[in-house]
Design an enzyme around this catalytic site. Structure first.
Site, PDB file in Angstrom:
ATOM      1  N   HIS A  35       0.346   4.607  -2.364  1.00 60.58           N
ATOM      2  CA  HIS A  35       0.149   5.960  -1.832  1.00 60.58           C
ATOM      3  C   HIS A  35       1.311   6.890  -2.175  1.00 60.58           C
ATOM      4  O   HIS A  35       1.164   8.107  -2.123  1.00 60.58           O
ATOM      5  CB  HIS A  35      -0.096   5.912  -0.323  1.00 60.58           C
ATOM      6  CG  HIS A  35      -1.484   5.477   0.026  1.00 60.58           C
ATOM      7  ND1 HIS A  35      -2.121   5.851   1.170  1.00 60.58           N
ATOM      8  CD2 HIS A  35      -2.368   4.700  -0.648  1.00 60.58           C
ATOM      9  CE1 HIS A  35      -3.342   5.323   1.203  1.00 60.58           C
ATOM     10  NE2 HIS A  35      -3.511   4.608   0.115  1.00 60.58           N
ATOM     11  N   ARG A  70       0.819  -1.216   0.000  1.00 64.77           N
ATOM     12  CA  ARG A  70       0.000   0.000   0.000  1.00 64.77           C
ATOM     13  C   ARG A  70       0.855   1.269   0.000  1.00 64.77           C
ATOM     14  O   ARG A  70       0.483   2.274  -0.621  1.00 64.77           O
ATOM     15  CB  ARG A  70      -0.923  -0.006   1.219  1.00 64.77           C
ATOM     16  CG  ARG A  70      -1.907   1.146   1.240  1.00 64.77           C
ATOM     17  CD  ARG A  70      -2.959   0.913   2.304  1.00 64.77           C
ATOM     18  NE  ARG A  70      -3.971   1.951   2.319  1.00 64.77           N
ATOM     19  CZ  ARG A  70      -4.266   2.674   3.400  1.00 64.77           C
ATOM     20  NH1 ARG A  70      -3.618   2.468   4.535  1.00 64.77           N
ATOM     21  NH2 ARG A  70      -5.212   3.592   3.338  1.00 64.77           N
ATOM     22  N   HIS A 119      -6.427  -5.592  -2.561  1.00 68.54           N
ATOM     23  CA  HIS A 119      -7.251  -5.774  -1.355  1.00 68.54           C
ATOM     24  C   HIS A 119      -7.533  -7.249  -1.079  1.00 68.54           C
ATOM     25  O   HIS A 119      -8.398  -7.573  -0.273  1.00 68.54           O
ATOM     26  CB  HIS A 119      -8.547  -4.967  -1.452  1.00 68.54           C
ATOM     27  CG  HIS A 119      -8.324  -3.484  -1.317  1.00 68.54           C
ATOM     28  ND1 HIS A 119      -9.324  -2.551  -1.458  1.00 68.54           N
ATOM     29  CD2 HIS A 119      -7.189  -2.773  -1.054  1.00 68.54           C
ATOM     30  CE1 HIS A 119      -8.817  -1.324  -1.285  1.00 68.54           C
ATOM     31  NE2 HIS A 119      -7.528  -1.437  -1.046  1.00 68.54           N
ATOM     32  N   VAL A 153       0.734  10.277  -5.552  1.00 68.56           N
ATOM     33  CA  VAL A 153       0.937  11.662  -5.115  1.00 68.56           C
ATOM     34  C   VAL A 153       2.247  12.177  -5.700  1.00 68.56           C
ATOM     35  O   VAL A 153       3.328  11.809  -5.235  1.00 68.56           O
ATOM     36  CB  VAL A 153       0.945  11.752  -3.570  1.00 68.56           C
ATOM     37  CG1 VAL A 153       1.102  13.206  -3.128  1.00 68.56           C
ATOM     38  CG2 VAL A 153      -0.331  11.145  -3.000  1.00 68.56           C
ATOM     39  N   ASN A 169      -3.766   8.701   4.781  1.00 66.57           N
ATOM     40  CA  ASN A 169      -2.548   8.139   5.377  1.00 66.57           C
ATOM     41  C   ASN A 169      -2.559   8.124   6.898  1.00 66.57           C
ATOM     42  O   ASN A 169      -2.024   7.217   7.528  1.00 66.57           O
ATOM     43  CB  ASN A 169      -1.319   8.948   4.925  1.00 66.57           C
ATOM     44  CG  ASN A 169      -1.039   8.786   3.437  1.00 66.57           C
ATOM     45  OD1 ASN A 169      -1.457   7.790   2.829  1.00 66.57           O
ATOM     46  ND2 ASN A 169      -0.338   9.758   2.851  1.00 66.57           N
ATOM     47  N   SER A 224       7.916  10.495  -1.793  1.00 71.26           N
ATOM     48  CA  SER A 224       7.397  11.644  -1.024  1.00 71.26           C
ATOM     49  C   SER A 224       6.678  11.199   0.243  1.00 71.26           C
ATOM     50  O   SER A 224       6.738  11.886   1.265  1.00 71.26           O
ATOM     51  CB  SER A 224       6.471  12.502  -1.889  1.00 71.26           C
ATOM     52  OG  SER A 224       5.391  11.749  -2.398  1.00 71.26           O
TER      53      SER A 224
HETATM   54  C1  HEM Z   1      -9.252   1.672  -5.851  1.00 72.06           C
HETATM   55  C2  HEM Z   1      -9.097   2.612  -4.923  1.00 72.06           C
HETATM   56  C3  HEM Z   1      -8.662   2.289  -3.537  1.00 72.06           C
HETATM   57  C4  HEM Z   1      -9.290   2.687  -2.399  1.00 72.06           C
HETATM   58  C5  HEM Z   1     -10.543   3.527  -2.307  1.00 72.06           C
HETATM   59  C6  HEM Z   1      -8.548   2.121  -1.301  1.00 72.06           C
HETATM   60  C7  HEM Z   1      -8.871   2.318   0.029  1.00 72.06           C
HETATM   61  C8  HEM Z   1      -8.300   1.627   1.079  1.00 72.06           C
HETATM   62  C9  HEM Z   1      -8.685   1.751   2.446  1.00 72.06           C
HETATM   63  C10 HEM Z   1      -9.775   2.671   2.979  1.00 72.06           C
HETATM   64  C11 HEM Z   1      -7.930   0.885   3.175  1.00 72.06           C
HETATM   65  C12 HEM Z   1      -8.000   0.652   4.668  1.00 72.06           C
HETATM   66  C13 HEM Z   1      -7.191   1.734   5.376  1.00 72.06           C
HETATM   67  C14 HEM Z   1      -7.516   1.803   6.835  1.00 72.06           C
HETATM   68  O1  HEM Z   1      -8.627   1.458   7.227  1.00 72.06           O
HETATM   69  O2  HEM Z   1      -6.644   2.245   7.626  1.00 72.06           O
HETATM   70  C15 HEM Z   1      -7.046   0.236   2.266  1.00 72.06           C
HETATM   71  C16 HEM Z   1      -6.116  -0.706   2.625  1.00 72.06           C
HETATM   72  C17 HEM Z   1      -5.232  -1.288   1.733  1.00 72.06           C
HETATM   73  N1  HEM Z   1      -5.068  -0.935   0.423  1.00 72.06           N
HETATM   74 FE1  HEM Z   1      -6.296   0.174  -0.685  1.00 72.06          FE
HETATM   75  N2  HEM Z   1      -7.500   1.405  -1.780  1.00 72.06           N
HETATM   76  C18 HEM Z   1      -7.517   1.475  -3.145  1.00 72.06           C
HETATM   77  C19 HEM Z   1      -6.598   0.930  -4.000  1.00 72.06           C
HETATM   78  C20 HEM Z   1      -5.477   0.232  -3.612  1.00 72.06           C
HETATM   79  C21 HEM Z   1      -4.369  -0.121  -4.469  1.00 72.06           C
HETATM   80  C22 HEM Z   1      -4.234   0.269  -5.939  1.00 72.06           C
HETATM   81  C23 HEM Z   1      -3.485  -0.818  -3.706  1.00 72.06           C
HETATM   82  C24 HEM Z   1      -2.163  -1.404  -4.083  1.00 72.06           C
HETATM   83  C25 HEM Z   1      -1.806  -1.709  -5.317  1.00 72.06           C
HETATM   84  C26 HEM Z   1      -4.062  -0.922  -2.388  1.00 72.06           C
HETATM   85  C27 HEM Z   1      -3.523  -1.624  -1.344  1.00 72.06           C
HETATM   86  C28 HEM Z   1      -4.079  -1.706  -0.092  1.00 72.06           C
HETATM   87  C29 HEM Z   1      -3.623  -2.653   0.919  1.00 72.06           C
HETATM   88  C30 HEM Z   1      -2.593  -3.737   0.696  1.00 72.06           C
HETATM   89  C31 HEM Z   1      -4.337  -2.364   2.078  1.00 72.06           C
HETATM   90  C32 HEM Z   1      -4.180  -3.021   3.456  1.00 72.06           C
HETATM   91  C33 HEM Z   1      -3.042  -2.314   4.173  1.00 72.06           C
HETATM   92  C34 HEM Z   1      -2.717  -2.846   5.557  1.00 72.06           C
HETATM   93  O3  HEM Z   1      -3.276  -3.857   6.015  1.00 72.06           O
HETATM   94  O4  HEM Z   1      -1.867  -2.204   6.209  1.00 72.06           O
HETATM   95  N3  HEM Z   1      -5.255  -0.248  -2.356  1.00 72.06           N
HETATM   96  N4  HEM Z   1      -7.273   0.716   0.992  1.00 72.06           N
HETATM   97 CA    CA Z   2       4.978  10.434  -4.315  1.00 72.72          CA
END
Ligand code: HEM
Ligand code: CA
Ligand code: CA
Length: 297
Positions: free
Chosen positions: A42, A38, A169, A46, A70, A52
């Site tokens: 992020h 993730r 996800h 940006v 973040n 960054s």
């Molecule tokens: C499509 C739009 C996306 C949205 C709206 C989104 C949103 C989110 C949100 C809200 C969380 C949970 C954060 C929290 O509750 O603290 C999350 C977790 C995560 N996201 Fe996304 N995300 C998106 C795309 C992506 C992409 C493109 C990747 C990587 C290629 C990604 C990888 C992850 C991972 C691996 C987690 C879990 C992180 C952890 O357990 O520490 N996400 N995302």
């Molecule tokens: Ca950047």
């Protein structure tokens, strides 16, 4: 501009050095693989993949760590520090933090059972960061399909890239505050799944249990597979934005095909990760190779 052999001569032991640290971090806590993947997303969304996101706030500098998507959410900075110091030991002053994020994301996916690919390298690190761009450019979990599509299009990524990348996800966790509305107010969710798996960990009232965690893929939360897409087809997406990808719209067919073919998902995920890694890198004389990923030199 970027190339897979960028450090072949200047840092021949780069890949095993990083892989080793990523491997032990994930052995200690499987979720860390998700957190590291993730971080790369992020960063790249940006101002491009320029490290960054790694810059710490100081009394005179505000970075991206306190941006809404973040704050209290991105993690893994200590692992990046460990990798950076291991890399500085074998080849001081050579490898950028931005490239470390790219390799670390790949190694995390591989370690958790996902596809492998050659990472393009040669990015330099930024001397700046943007709180405002982090707030504006990273899509929030309240997004609908058209919001998502346009945020990706703004980065040169297609709808197919967006759906494939969302397959990330398949690992990791989310906080109640990010899925509360979906489980209590949306109707496009398997009701018994919501009742048994989610309502108990996420109280209805705003402010209570906001940081309680649930897996983004309840089935295989620490395996990088296509189970995320199977969940969407059975209306078990955790985030509102997840279920938007399978909600009677134009991306339903792609979600269905990834749900029945992990080969198709893996292949499109790899292409999309490489495309995301190409977002406006600093190269050549632009930017720097930070000595410490948390601050500019
Ligand atoms: C499509 C739009 C996306 C949205 C709206 C989104 C949103 C989110 C949100 C809200 C969380 C949970 C954060 C929290 O509750 O603290 C999350 C977790 C995560 N996201 Fe996304 N995300 C998106 C795309 C992506 C992409 C493109 C990747 C990587 C290629 C990604 C990888 C992850 C991972 C691996 C987690 C879990 C992180 C952890 O357990 O520490 N996400 N995302
Ligand atoms: Ca950047
Ligand atoms: Ca999974």
């Amino acid at each position: 501009q970027l190339s897979t052999n960028y450090y072949s001569y200047s840092c021949p032991n780069l890949f095993p050095t990083i892989k080793h640290v990523v491997g032990s971090a994930i052995a200690k806590e499987a979720r860390m693989g998700a957190s590291l993947l993730r971080l790369f997303f992020h960063d790249c969304f940006v101002n491009g993949c320029d490290g960054s996101i790694l810059l710490d706030d100081t009394p005179t500098f505000t970075g991206e760590k306190t941006a809404k998507p973040n704050n209290n959410s991105v993690r893994g900075f200590e692992v990046i520090d460990q990798i950076k110091s291991a890399v500085e030991k074998v080849c001081p002053g050579i490898v950028s933090c931005a490239d470390i994020l790219a390799i670390t994301a790949r190694d995390s996916v591989v370690k958790l059972g996902g596809p492998n690919w050659d990472v393009k390298l040669g990015r330099k690190d930024s001397k700046t960061a943007s709180l405002q761009d982090a707030n504006n450019d990273i899509p929030p979990p309240t997004s609908n399909l058209s919001n998502l599509t346009s945020k990706y299009a703004a980065k040169g990524l297609s709808t197919q890239d967006m759906v494939a990348l969302s397959g990330a996800h398949t690992i990791g966790q989310a906080r109640c505050t990010n899925f509360r509305d979906h489980i209590y107010n949306d109707t496009n969710i398997d009701a018994s799944f919501a009742r048994t798996a989610l309502l108990p960990v996420c109280p209805k009232v705003n402010g209570s249990g906001d940081n309680n965690l649930a897996p983004l893929d309840f089935h295989t939360p620490t395996t990088f597979d296509n189970s995320y897409f199977k969940n969407l087809v059975s209306m078990r997406g955790l985030l509102h934005s997840d279920q938007e990808l399978f909600n009677g719209g134009s991306t339903d067919s792609l979600v269905k095909s990834y749900s029945s073919s992990s080969t198709a998902f893996f292949s499109d995920f790899v292409s999309a990760m490489i495309k995301m890694g190409d977002i406006s890198p600093l190269t050549g004389l632009n930017g720097e190779v930070r000595k410490n990923c948390r601050r500019v030199n």
